[in-house]
Design a protein around this motif. Structure first.
Motif, short mmCIF file in Angstrom:
data_model
loop_
_atom_site.label_atom_id
_atom_site.label_comp_id
_atom_site.label_asym_id
_atom_site.label_seq_id
_atom_site.Cartn_x
_atom_site.Cartn_y
_atom_site.Cartn_z
N TYR A 142 -6.64 0.62 -15.20
CA TYR A 142 -5.68 1.52 -14.56
C TYR A 142 -4.61 0.79 -13.74
O TYR A 142 -3.51 1.29 -13.57
N VAL B 168 0.84 -1.20 0.00
CA VAL B 168 0.00 0.00 0.00
C VAL B 168 0.88 1.25 0.00
O VAL B 168 0.67 2.18 -0.78
N LEU C 168 -6.97 15.92 -1.50
CA LEU C 168 -6.35 14.79 -2.18
C LEU C 168 -7.07 13.51 -1.76
O LEU C 168 -7.45 13.36 -0.60
N ALA C 169 -7.27 12.61 -2.70
CA ALA C 169 -7.81 11.29 -2.36
C ALA C 169 -6.72 10.24 -2.59
O ALA C 169 -6.09 10.23 -3.64
N VAL C 170 -6.52 9.42 -1.59
CA VAL C 170 -5.43 8.42 -1.61
C VAL C 170 -6.03 7.03 -1.48
O VAL C 170 -6.91 6.80 -0.65
N GLY C 171 -5.54 6.08 -2.25
CA GLY C 171 -5.92 4.68 -2.08
C GLY C 171 -7.17 4.26 -2.81
O GLY C 171 -8.08 3.67 -2.23
N PRO C 172 -7.25 4.52 -4.13
CA PRO C 172 -8.46 4.20 -4.88
C PRO C 172 -8.61 2.71 -5.15
O PRO C 172 -7.67 1.93 -4.99
N TYR C 173 -9.81 2.38 -5.62
CA TYR C 173 -10.03 1.08 -6.22
C TYR C 173 -9.50 1.19 -7.65
O TYR C 173 -9.93 2.05 -8.41
#
Lengths: 309, 405
Positions: free
Chosen positions: B215, B94, B205-210
């Motif tokens: 992608y 991660v 900020l957005a962290v850790g997407p599906y």
């Protein structure tokens, strides 16, 4: 100012529509409801354990959150947000961050009652200024409705199916809210979606604006797992509360308080019969299951009343 | 003026951490890295650092805290060993895929089964494919120096980094060390100014997407590219460090390799023992050399192969078993690196030192003797060997060519 749902709904959204949760799912309603309790102008970092909510609300390259958001893994939403909060404290002290931030993290019952319990317990014990919100849908829904320690007795789940020998889940539901209260955190509460969402809103606001670690347990039904029609969501929540299956209460600075007392306590059948997961309890010869469930609910309710005296 | 001191590797690391004064440290004790958070807590208790120390309930949470903190914009550090690192395993991926600069000290220790607190490299070698950089040290000076360089390397590459030292041998062994003055260290590491972070006023900020199939693979490709691109960064940071201290670092150290006919490739503190064997053999007129690998991730495939190619036979030493039936991780990568080069040497593998088993100068004598036999007979025998192990099937050695002679 008195609570008004109309006014609350006029505030800017923090969870955008278009996320991919199912119609009739409680998770999105829980998130919207909790984030609405943030004062306008306050910033938040939203956290998330892996689960339905995560894989439906942050699918690269789109995020449904207007606030900053972090997902790391299934079992560590508590510790991950603890790290964010620790960073905020030091960066704020160093003058590198000016804004006021609130830290709110969401996990399902899988990520909270079960695999993430250690991480959550650690974060609560250490006293991080954050809110952990469990959207409790009483099974591992994201992987396909397997039983969790939150699944109530007799519920039909894919790893506790109602068979001819074993009638659904053998064990009772874990009482996580009380476990959290036993951490002696400043605020813990149980809520769900009732009427104008006032209960959820007020508890979320308290949790967010009480300094220290706070916990909210939100009963958030799942139409796939519980087997109800999407439009029945609100009715099922009301029945959970009016049968005392899911009592609404809070523990504030050690004081236990009921926040809702049913005018007339309904029999558990009313809650159970609306859901396919309990269907086998209504077959001939299964009456004992309903009796046993009623006994258990009554016993838990009495205990709660004593604590709230 | 450098400060002359005497301390253990763990103490040296804690001292380096005090000098860096990171924003957040999340740590959970595990032998033999425990002293690092202990020393650091003393600094905290005495107000010598401004760090938020998060005394978590597990290594899993230690890494989670570092991930959260680093994503939020903080300089984050931790330390662990053995099962602690194994417990972090999921989060290592991660951290790496989220491109978070995190510096983790690993005081290398065997993994459980049976439980052992002795040193070997099975912990960090087990995490070799996680997308973390890995730098190893021979002694306490190197681990101190590596830690300071790691801070700059991880922040420049946005790849998390493990700073590895041998448990007990280096972590607890006290020896002389030259420390750098606090001001110089602070100037060297500077302030951490991330480009994007959760607490950024202007840009949430957005962290850790599906990551769906269209992608996911690009993310992996970019990580691989970052690992490739980190090679010059490591050398640039080493040069900056040399200018400050006079001490030089590269991907590996070549010891008596100029005219060597056979050589050993080794990681960590055992290089010291190997060098002693080289010294003695050189005194006897034997042309032997040693390569001490410092950087394992990124793997310096081409320069290492070129260095190995100058000898006739090389023994690659693995302080970790991979149960692959074809040798340890360092051996497989080193031997593979040689494949395209003309005039490549014979390359054999020795598994050694598992669970704290000593390796001695005599052992290295035996290895060099074997290398000369291979070079002279043009027969490598079984390339997958053990040294320093008892095995009831053979007089000595494990998978040993000698029994087949």
């Amino acid at each position: 100012m008195a609570y008004s749902l109309k006014r609350e709904l006029e505030k800017p959204e923090r969870l955008a529509g278009g996320h991919r949760l199912c119609a009739g799912c409680g998770a999105g309603i829980a998130v919207r409801g909790v984030l609405r309790a943030l004062d306008e102008g306050d910033r938040a970092v939203v956290g998330n354990a892996t689960g339905c909510l995560e894989v439906s609300s942050f699918i690269y390259p789109n995020t449904a959150y207007y606030d900053s958001y972090i997902h790391s893994a299934f079992e560590n939403a508590g510790a991950t947000m603890a790290g964010v909060e620790a960073a905020y404290n030091v960066l704020k002290k160093k003058g590198k961050v000016q804004d006021t931030y609130k830290f709110i993290t969401f996990g399902g019952d899988g990520g909270t009652y079960d695999i993430g319990l250690q991480s959550l317990s650690g974060a609560m014990e250490r006293g991080h200024d954050m809110v952990y919100v469990c959207y409790d849908n009483e099974a591992y829904m994201n992987t396909g409705i397997q039983r969790s320690s939150s699944t109530p007795q007799f519920a039909n789940a894919t790893t506790s199916p109602a068979g001819s020998v074993i009638p659904g889940k053998p064990q009772n539901k874990k009482n996580l809210t009380e476990i959290m209260a036993a951490h002696n955190i400043p605020y813990a509460a149980q809520t769900t979606f009732l009427n104008d969402f006032r209960d959820l809103h007020e508890k979320a606001h308290k949790a967010i604006y009480t300094e220290g670690p706070c916990f909210l347990n939100v009963l958030a039904p799942c139409p796939r797992g519980w087997r109800y029609e999407a439009e029945d969501l609100a009715e099922i929540c009301r029945l959970a509360v009016d049968t005392c299956v899911w009592p609404l209460y809070e523990i504030e600075a050690g004081e236990w308080r009921l926040t809702y007392e049913p005018r007339r306590k309904l029999p558990v059948e009313e809650f159970l019969s609306k859901q396919g997961r309990f269907r086998h309890m209504f077959r001939k010869g299964s009456e004992w299951m309903i009796l046993k469930t009623q006994e258990y609910v009554d016993e838990q309710w009495e205990k709660l009343l004593q604590k709230c005296e | 003026m450098a400060i002359r001191e005497r301390m253990s590797g763990n103490e040296a690391i804690a001292e380096a951490m005090r000098q860096v004064d990171p924003d957040v440290m999340g740590a959970f004790p595990i032998t033999p890295s425990t002293e690092i958070p202990e020393y650091f807590s003393e600094f905290m208790a005495n107000g010598e650092v401004s760090t938020q120390f998060v005394p978590v309930e597990s290594e899993h949470s230690a890494m989670s805290v570092c991930i959260g903190a680093s994503a939020a914009g903080a300089r984050a550090v931790t330390a662990t060993s053995s099962c602690g690192l194994a417990y972090m395993w999921e989060l290592l991926y991660v951290a790496a895929s989220s491109r978070l600069p995190i510096t983790m000290v690993v005081s290398n220790r065997a993994l459980t089964g049976p439980i052992s607190i002795g040193n070997d490299h099975s912990d960090s070698m087990g995490a070799r494919d996680s997308g973390w950089m890995q730098i190893y040290a021979e002694d306490n000076q190197e681990v101190y120096d590596n830690f300071l360089q790691a801070i700059l390397i991880t922040e420049a590459t946005r790849l998390p980094i493990m700073v590895c030292q041998d448990g007990f041998i280096t972590s607890h062994g006290v020896s002389n060390i030259q420390l750098i003055e606090d001001e110089k260290v602070k100037e060297f590491v500077g302030e951490y100014e991330p480009e994007q972070y959760l607490l950024n006023h202007d840009r949430p900020l957005a962290v850790g997407p599906y990551g769906t199939a269209p992608y996911y693979m690009e993310v992996k490709r970019q990580q691989a590219q970052a690992m490739k691109d980190s090679m010059p960064v490591i050398l640039e940071v080493a040069e900056k460090f040399r200018q400050m201290t006079g001490r030089s670092y590269g991907f590996f150290e070549e010891y008596m390799m100029e005219d060597a006919e056979v050589a050993v490739v080794v990681i960590g503190s055992s290089a010291g023992t190997g060098k002693e064997a080289v010294n003695r053999l050189r005194a006897e007129g034997r042309k032997v050399g040693l390569i001490k690998l410092r950087v394992f991730r990124p793997f310096p495939r081409i320069p290492l192969a070129e260095a190995m190619c100058r000898v006739r036979a090389v023994a690659v030493m693995d302080k970790a078993e991979s149960f692959s039936n074809s040798g340890g991780p360092l051996f497989n990568e080193s031997r593979s690196a040689l494949y395209d080069l003309p005039g490549r040497p014979y390359a054999i593998n020795y598994i050694y030192g598992l669970g704290g088993r000593d390796i001695t100068v005599d052992d290295f004598y035996e290895i060099y003797r074997d290398l000369f036999i291979i070079a002279d007979t043009n027969d490598p025998g079984d390339v997958y060997r053990y040294i320093g192990v008892r095995d009831s099937r053979y007089e000595e050695g494990g998978f040993d060519h000698r029994s087949e002679e």
